[in-house]
Design a protein around this motif. Structure first.
Motif, PDB file in Angstrom:
ATOM      1  N   THR A 145       0.828  -1.206   0.000  1.00  0.00           N
ATOM      2  CA  THR A 145       0.000   0.000   0.000  1.00  0.00           C
ATOM      3  C   THR A 145       0.862   1.255   0.000  1.00  0.00           C
ATOM      4  O   THR A 145       0.554   2.238  -0.691  1.00  0.00           O
ATOM      5  N   ALA A 146       1.952   1.224   0.762  1.00  0.00           N
ATOM      6  CA  ALA A 146       2.862   2.377   0.798  1.00  0.00           C
ATOM      7  C   ALA A 146       3.462   2.631  -0.584  1.00  0.00           C
ATOM      8  O   ALA A 146       3.573   3.783  -1.017  1.00  0.00           O
ATOM      9  N   LEU A 147       3.852   1.566  -1.288  1.00  0.00           N
ATOM     10  CA  LEU A 147       4.377   1.718  -2.641  1.00  0.00           C
ATOM     11  C   LEU A 147       3.357   2.385  -3.554  1.00  0.00           C
ATOM     12  O   LEU A 147       3.680   3.308  -4.322  1.00  0.00           O
ATOM     13  N   ALA A 148       2.108   1.914  -3.484  1.00  0.00           N
ATOM     14  CA  ALA A 148       1.063   2.468  -4.344  1.00  0.00           C
ATOM     15  C   ALA A 148       0.793   3.932  -4.016  1.00  0.00           C
ATOM     16  O   ALA A 148       0.619   4.765  -4.918  1.00  0.00           O
ATOM     17  N   VAL A 149       0.764   4.265  -2.729  1.00  0.00           N
ATOM     18  CA  VAL A 149       0.502   5.655  -2.321  1.00  0.00           C
ATOM     19  C   VAL A 149       1.637   6.570  -2.781  1.00  0.00           C
ATOM     20  O   VAL A 149       1.405   7.684  -3.276  1.00  0.00           O
ATOM     21  N   ILE A 150       2.883   6.111  -2.633  1.00  0.00           N
ATOM     22  CA  ILE A 150       4.031   6.912  -3.089  1.00  0.00           C
ATOM     23  C   ILE A 150       3.934   7.163  -4.587  1.00  0.00           C
ATOM     24  O   ILE A 150       4.142   8.293  -5.061  1.00  0.00           O
ATOM     25  N   ALA A 151       3.603   6.115  -5.346  1.00  0.00           N
ATOM     26  CA  ALA A 151       3.475   6.279  -6.794  1.00  0.00           C
ATOM     27  C   ALA A 151       2.353   7.247  -7.138  1.00  0.00           C
ATOM     28  O   ALA A 151       2.500   8.105  -8.024  1.00  0.00           O
ATOM     29  N   LEU A 152       1.234   7.158  -6.426  1.00  0.00           N
ATOM     30  CA  LEU A 152       0.108   8.054  -6.690  1.00  0.00           C
ATOM     31  C   LEU A 152       0.471   9.509  -6.397  1.00  0.00           C
ATOM     32  O   LEU A 152       0.047  10.428  -7.112  1.00  0.00           O
ATOM     33  N   MET A 153       1.243   9.730  -5.360  1.00  0.00           N
ATOM     34  CA  MET A 153       1.652  11.096  -5.027  1.00  0.00           C
ATOM     35  C   MET A 153       2.612  11.658  -6.075  1.00  0.00           C
ATOM     36  O   MET A 153       2.589  12.855  -6.373  1.00  0.00           O
ATOM     37  N   LEU A 154       3.453  10.790  -6.647  1.00  0.00           N
ATOM     38  CA  LEU A 154       4.468  11.263  -7.575  1.00  0.00           C
ATOM     39  C   LEU A 154       3.978  11.422  -9.006  1.00  0.00           C
ATOM     40  O   LEU A 154       4.567  12.188  -9.771  1.00  0.00           O
ATOM     41  N   VAL A 155       2.908  10.733  -9.385  1.00  0.00           N
ATOM     42  CA  VAL A 155       2.454  10.848 -10.781  1.00  0.00           C
ATOM     43  C   VAL A 155       1.859  12.231 -11.063  1.00  0.00           C
ATOM     44  O   VAL A 155       1.888  12.706 -12.205  1.00  0.00           O
ATOM     45  N   GLN A 156       1.278  12.853 -10.033  1.00  0.00           N
ATOM     46  CA  GLN A 156       0.692  14.195 -10.186  1.00  0.00           C
ATOM     47  C   GLN A 156      -0.295  14.254 -11.356  1.00  0.00           C
ATOM     48  O   GLN A 156      -0.288  15.192 -12.152  1.00  0.00           O
ATOM     49  N   SER A 157      -1.131  13.234 -11.451  1.00  0.00           N
ATOM     50  CA  SER A 157      -2.113  13.171 -12.534  1.00  0.00           C
ATOM     51  C   SER A 157      -3.471  13.652 -12.030  1.00  0.00           C
ATOM     52  O   SER A 157      -4.042  13.047 -11.119  1.00  0.00           O
ATOM     53  N   PRO A 158      -4.004  14.738 -12.595  1.00  0.00           N
ATOM     54  CA  PRO A 158      -5.317  15.226 -12.146  1.00  0.00           C
ATOM     55  C   PRO A 158      -6.425  14.196 -12.292  1.00  0.00           C
ATOM     56  O   PRO A 158      -7.275  14.062 -11.414  1.00  0.00           O
ATOM     57  N   ILE A 159      -6.429  13.451 -13.406  1.00  0.00           N
ATOM     58  CA  ILE A 159      -7.504  12.467 -13.610  1.00  0.00           C
ATOM     59  C   ILE A 159      -7.387  11.347 -12.581  1.00  0.00           C
ATOM     60  O   ILE A 159      -8.401  10.836 -12.087  1.00  0.00           O
ATOM     61  N   THR A 160      -6.150  10.985 -12.212  1.00  0.00           N
ATOM     62  CA  THR A 160      -5.976   9.977 -11.170  1.00  0.00           C
ATOM     63  C   THR A 160      -6.448  10.510  -9.827  1.00  0.00           C
ATOM     64  O   THR A 160      -7.036   9.777  -9.026  1.00  0.00           O
ATOM     65  N   GLY A 161      -6.211  11.795  -9.577  1.00  0.00           N
ATOM     66  CA  GLY A 161      -6.701  12.408  -8.347  1.00  0.00           C
ATOM     67  C   GLY A 161      -8.218  12.355  -8.252  1.00  0.00           C
ATOM     68  O   GLY A 161      -8.777  12.018  -7.198  1.00  0.00           O
ATOM     69  N   LEU A 162      -8.897  12.670  -9.343  1.00  0.00           N
ATOM     70  CA  LEU A 162     -10.358  12.581  -9.355  1.00  0.00           C
ATOM     71  C   LEU A 162     -10.824  11.145  -9.164  1.00  0.00           C
ATOM     72  O   LEU A 162     -11.820  10.882  -8.474  1.00  0.00           O
TER      73      LEU A 162
END
Length: 437
Positions: free
Chosen positions: A217-234
């Motif tokens: 889960t930590a790996l996935a969260v780190i990747a999500l924070m670093l991609v900086q993708s607006p559509i992924t944020g939504l």
């Protein structure tokens, strides 16, 4: 001479039978499922390493292995009422569109690719049970995230140079955006978001230890924070709302679930209306105004070509071809590079297979979500939350990308579609025809 041929044929049949039996085994099937997921979600990196021909070779090999494995498991697989008619109608309409396409060879190649990924999705749904699919997905995503983040560290921190072959810009030292194994930040975000959903459900089903779940889960969260993708944020906001809704419904009494579902439906409609009315301000706040302007301009260009064949479309291709064929060669981004998709699954489908095909796809997606949602909120198994969450992720992402129409998106969509149909298909109520012909 004749005896020699007969002997060789007998040996060939024996070896084939032995291989089919081996491929039907649990360990081989689970390993094959993991490799399928690795290939599908890591396809951009695979293509960069082995090229188009190599990618096709891997895809066809996986399809053949999946077919042999299903052949070996044919007596234990429950086929009655499993394959959804909506999926069959969609694939069938894509096949018909090849006939009226003005680029028949390109369309045929695209359709073959579509059938291959649909076949891989069917294998995951039929050859493995849902918990096994989730476990295979978890193993695949752990590898993908480690490799993706490792490449970013190598590029941005160790070598301090981009890796153009993988689409990596080397910006991890500045906090992103990163591309990892996805070639673009949006696809890497899609991989990380799907991984996060998988890791959480994997933990809830007690398929892994707590420490492995926490690390994943930590790996996935780190990747999500670093991609900086607006559509992924939504998409992550939508997943958070989905998780809260599923938790509420799974703990609600049966008689109150219709009321809760009605409130949720009204909330979603209200949020959708507000989102449409305030879209410009929302996009500016999340930093997506520039990307949205490019998408809106592309969709305006696509509408012109849709108007020429509004009902039947230009012909199915899945991923847009690299060959200079009309209309796909016409669409160019501000940097001069050609677009590789319509950046919206349903606009893209409308261009390729017309209004009729797009409506079939929309009906297929809505029916799959309805089945998955009812199963996730009523069935006691926690694993059935996974298909509903994956469909929400695909639905939100499909508003800005066309992943649903090809590759990993199409494969995982097929899987959750069949899993949902297995529990809710009306054809399961039809009488069986088990007598031998």
């Amino acid at each position: 001479m004749t005896d020699g041929r007969v002997t060789r044929r007998a040996l060939a049949r024996r070896y084939l039978s032995a291989w089919i039996g081996f491929s039907a085994g649990g360990r081989f099937s689970q390993a094959l499922a993991t490799v399928m997921l690795l290939f599908a979600f890591g396809q951009p990196t695979v293509h960069a390493l082995v090229g188009t021909a190599g990618t096709w070779a891997v895809l066809v090999t996986l399809v053949v292995l999946a077919g042999l494995s299903l052949l070996g498991q044919r007596y234990r697989i429950e086929w009655h009422g499993v394959l959804p008619l909506s999926l069959l109608a969609f694939v069938g309409y894509c096949a018909l569109s090849v006939l009226w396409s003005e680029y028949s060879w390109v369309a045929l190649r695209g359709f073959v690719g579509t059938v291959c990924f649909v076949g891989l999705g069917l294998y995951l749904a039929l050859g493995r049970d849902l918990v096994q699919v989730i476990r295979a997905s978890g193993d695949a995503f752990r590898i993908l995230l480690v490799v993706g983040l490792g490449l970013e560290v190598l590029s941005g921190l160790v070598l301090d140079v981009p890796i153009p072959a993988f689409g990596i810009h080397g910006d991890i030292a500045y906090g992103g955006p990163i591309q990892g194994i996805g070639e673009t930040r949006n696809f890497m975000g899609f991989v990380a978001a799907t991984a996060l959903v998988t890791f959480v459900v994997e933990f809830l089903t007690r398929s892994v230890t707590m420490w492995r779940a926490v690390g994943s889960t930590a790996l996935a969260v780190i990747a999500l924070m670093l991609v900086q993708s607006p559509i992924t944020g939504l998409a992550m906001i939508a997943l958070a709302v989905t998780a809260l809704a599923l938790w509420s419904l799974r703990h609600a009494q049966a008689r109150t679930r219709p009321v809760v579902n009605g409130v949720l439906a009204a909330f979603v409609v209200g949020v959708g209306i507000v989102g449409v009315l305030a879209r410009h301000r929302i996009l500016a706040e999340i930093g997506a105004a520039g990307g949205s302007a490019i998408r809106i301009d592309l969709w305006s260009q696509i509408r012109v070509f849709i108007g020429q064949f509004p009902i039947q479309g230009w012909g199915w291709v899945g991923t847009w071809p690299s060959e200079p064929v009309v209309p796909f060669a016409v669409f160019v981004d501000p940097s001069g590079a050609r677009f590789t998709s319509g950046l919206n699954a349903f606009v893209d489908a409308w261009l390729q297979i017309g209004l009729a095909g797009m409506l079939i796809l929309l009906l297929t997606a809505l029916l799959a979500f309805a089945r998955a949602w009812v199963t996730a909120t009523t069935f006691p198994g926690v694993a059935y939350v996974w298909p509903a969450a994956i469909l929400v992720l695909l639905g939100v992402t499909s508003t800005a990308e066309s992943y649903l129409l090809h590759g990993a998106g199409l494969m995982i969509f097929t899987t959750v579609l069949v899993v949902a149909a297995r529990r809710r298909s009306w054809r399961r109520l039809l009488p069986r025809n088990d007598h031998a012909g």
